[in-house]
Design a protein around this motif. Structure first.
Motif, PDB file in Angstrom:
ATOM      1  N   ARG A 121       0.812  -1.218   0.000  1.00 58.44           N
ATOM      2  CA  ARG A 121       0.000   0.000   0.000  1.00 58.44           C
ATOM      3  C   ARG A 121       0.841   1.262   0.000  1.00 58.44           C
ATOM      4  O   ARG A 121       0.324   2.361   0.215  1.00 58.44           O
ATOM      5  N   ARG A 203      -5.517  -5.501   7.364  1.00 62.26           N
ATOM      6  CA  ARG A 203      -6.267  -4.480   6.627  1.00 62.26           C
ATOM      7  C   ARG A 203      -6.740  -3.365   7.551  1.00 62.26           C
ATOM      8  O   ARG A 203      -6.740  -2.191   7.184  1.00 62.26           O
ATOM      9  N   GLN A 207      -5.713   0.573   7.283  1.00 61.72           N
ATOM     10  CA  GLN A 207      -6.735   1.611   7.253  1.00 61.72           C
ATOM     11  C   GLN A 207      -6.454   2.678   8.297  1.00 61.72           C
ATOM     12  O   GLN A 207      -6.579   3.873   8.029  1.00 61.72           O
ATOM     13  N   TRP A 208      -6.091   2.239   9.504  1.00 62.96           N
ATOM     14  CA  TRP A 208      -5.794   3.216  10.552  1.00 62.96           C
ATOM     15  C   TRP A 208      -4.662   4.140  10.123  1.00 62.96           C
ATOM     16  O   TRP A 208      -4.745   5.366  10.286  1.00 62.96           O
ATOM     17  N   SER A 210      -3.714   4.869   7.094  1.00 61.78           N
ATOM     18  CA  SER A 210      -4.097   5.715   5.964  1.00 61.78           C
ATOM     19  C   SER A 210      -4.993   6.866   6.386  1.00 61.78           C
ATOM     20  O   SER A 210      -5.049   7.895   5.712  1.00 61.78           O
ATOM     21  N   GLU A 211      -5.707   6.711   7.504  1.00 58.45           N
ATOM     22  CA  GLU A 211      -6.645   7.747   7.944  1.00 58.45           C
ATOM     23  C   GLU A 211      -5.993   8.806   8.815  1.00 58.45           C
ATOM     24  O   GLU A 211      -6.644   9.749   9.243  1.00 58.45           O
ATOM     25  N   GLY A 212      -4.718   8.631   9.105  1.00 60.17           N
ATOM     26  CA  GLY A 212      -4.025   9.663   9.868  1.00 60.17           C
ATOM     27  C   GLY A 212      -3.590   9.174  11.218  1.00 60.17           C
ATOM     28  O   GLY A 212      -4.331   8.507  11.927  1.00 60.17           O
ATOM     29  N   ARG A 215      -5.635  10.252  14.526  1.00 63.17           N
ATOM     30  CA  ARG A 215      -7.063   9.967  14.644  1.00 63.17           C
ATOM     31  C   ARG A 215      -7.299   8.575  15.222  1.00 63.17           C
ATOM     32  O   ARG A 215      -6.400   7.750  15.311  1.00 63.17           O
ATOM     33  N   LEU A 216      -8.553   8.322  15.588  1.00 57.13           N
ATOM     34  CA  LEU A 216      -8.982   7.009  16.078  1.00 57.13           C
ATOM     35  C   LEU A 216      -8.205   6.551  17.299  1.00 57.13           C
ATOM     36  O   LEU A 216      -7.932   5.377  17.477  1.00 57.13           O
TER      37      LEU A 216
END
Length: 353
Positions: A121, A203, A207-208, A210-212, A215-216
């Motif tokens: 990725r 995955r 995702q975490w 890729s979202e910054g 965040r989260l």
């Protein structure tokens, strides 16, 4: 390639692992990619489930330790070959991430799979492998300044070490993403130990990222080792520090209570001592995270493994009783031991003398 075709590749890979055929295993998976299977799918929908089956089959006593090791080594070789496949070249560039196993964690394949997925990725991945001492991990972070560190831990008894690593990485200014079976199916121990994020699979981790990286977040407060309020009673440190004495006394007492043990060979006694030591390790870890489920789950799993090997698991209940007698003044420990005894199957809870 359809899901049915992917299932056929999994079945073929499994057969080749059992046969110890490394070269054909590599060719089969690479041929599947040639035929249209995405490299990420080959990693997560072929290799990963087959590797899980390796562990399940060992626990059920359908393959030996040697077969389990050989199969894991072949899967690792398949991953390495797949990483060189033309279809596995990343299209874009993201950031830089360090992927490592916590100190004492030798199951490197889950982390290796994550590293390859992230590389596909577009991430620049520093894969440090198994059993990375925390000081060396932090030195690497200072030297290379990754955007995040992904820590893998499969063995629950390494959770205290994971806690130390999480705190050290965060002190170095690096966000920490954790994953692996040790953190619980719902990530409960990731939250408890103050990780910035937890992902149930590769995955989810991708995702975490890729979202910054800000965040989260699972918690706004990082918990340094020693900051967990329940550790103030010192039960974890006392059980951990007296492990050798607990094992030695339990082994001696077990021989008096469990008649079958009197005929054990030296090798069988050594295995029994190792089993008791493992029980104490899990007991201590359950005290560290203050969770009955961790200890009871391990004891039930151990009983199933023993049963699959034709070993009378009654010795587990006796060991719990003997540990309880030695640790009478430890209320949280007593709670854990009692919960484990209750969780064991009924036919294993009859005292033998």
């Amino acid at each position: 390639m359809s899901s049915q075709d992917t299932a056929e590749v999994r079945a073929r890979l499994w057969d080749l692992l059992l046969a110890g055929d490394e070269y054909t295993a590599v060719n089969v998976v690479c041929a599947a990619v040639d035929a249209g299977v995405a490299p990420e799918d080959a990693l997560l929908e072929v290799i990963a489930p087959v590797q899980r089956k390796v562990g399940d089959e060992w626990a059920a006593n359908r393959i030996t330790v040697a077969q389990e090791h050989a199969a894991t080594a072949i899967n690792d070789r398949v991953i390495a070959a797949l990483s060189q496949h033309p279809a596995a070249a990343p299209d874009a560039r993201a950031g830089r991430v360090t992927v490592a196993c916590v100190d004492g964690e030798w199951h490197a394949l889950p982390a290796r799979l994550l590293g390859e997925v992230l590389r596909l990725r577009g991430w620049q991945v520093d894969f440090l492998g198994a059993q990375v001492p925390t000081p060396h991990l932090v030195a690497h972070l200072h030297q290379h300044a990754p955007d995040a560190v992904a820590l893998s831990c499969s063995i629950p008894t390494r959770l205290p070490a994971a806690h130390a690593a999480i705190a050290a990485c965060q002190s170095a200014g690096v966000s920490v993403l954790v994953g692996g079976a040790a953190f619980g199916a719902d990530g409960r121990y990731a939250r408890l130990l103050g990780a910035d994020a937890w992902a149930p699979d590769a995955r989810g981790a991708a995702q975490w990222l890729s979202e910054g990286l800000t965040r989260l977040r699972l918690t706004a407060n990082h918990h340094a080792p020693g900051d967990l309020p329940h550790l103030a009673d010192q039960e974890y440190s006392l059980v951990s520090s007296t492990k050798a004495q607990l094992v030695a006394q339990s082994l001696a007492d077990l021989q008096d209570r469990f008649a079958a043990m009197r005929d054990y060979s030296d090798a069988q006694r050594e295995h029994t001592a190792a089993d008791i030591a493992h029980i104490v390790d899990f007991l201590a870890t359950a005290l560290y995270v203050d969770d009955d489920d961790l200890f009871t789950g391990f004891m039930v799993w151990t009983a199933e493994v023993l049963c699959a090997r034709g070993v009378r698991a009654i010795s587990l209940t006796l060991t719990l009783e003997l540990l309880s007698a030695q640790l009478q003044d430890f209320p949280r420990t007593q709670r854990l031991l009692s919960a484990a005894r209750t969780a064991l199957p009924a036919d294993q809870t009859t005292t033998v003398s």
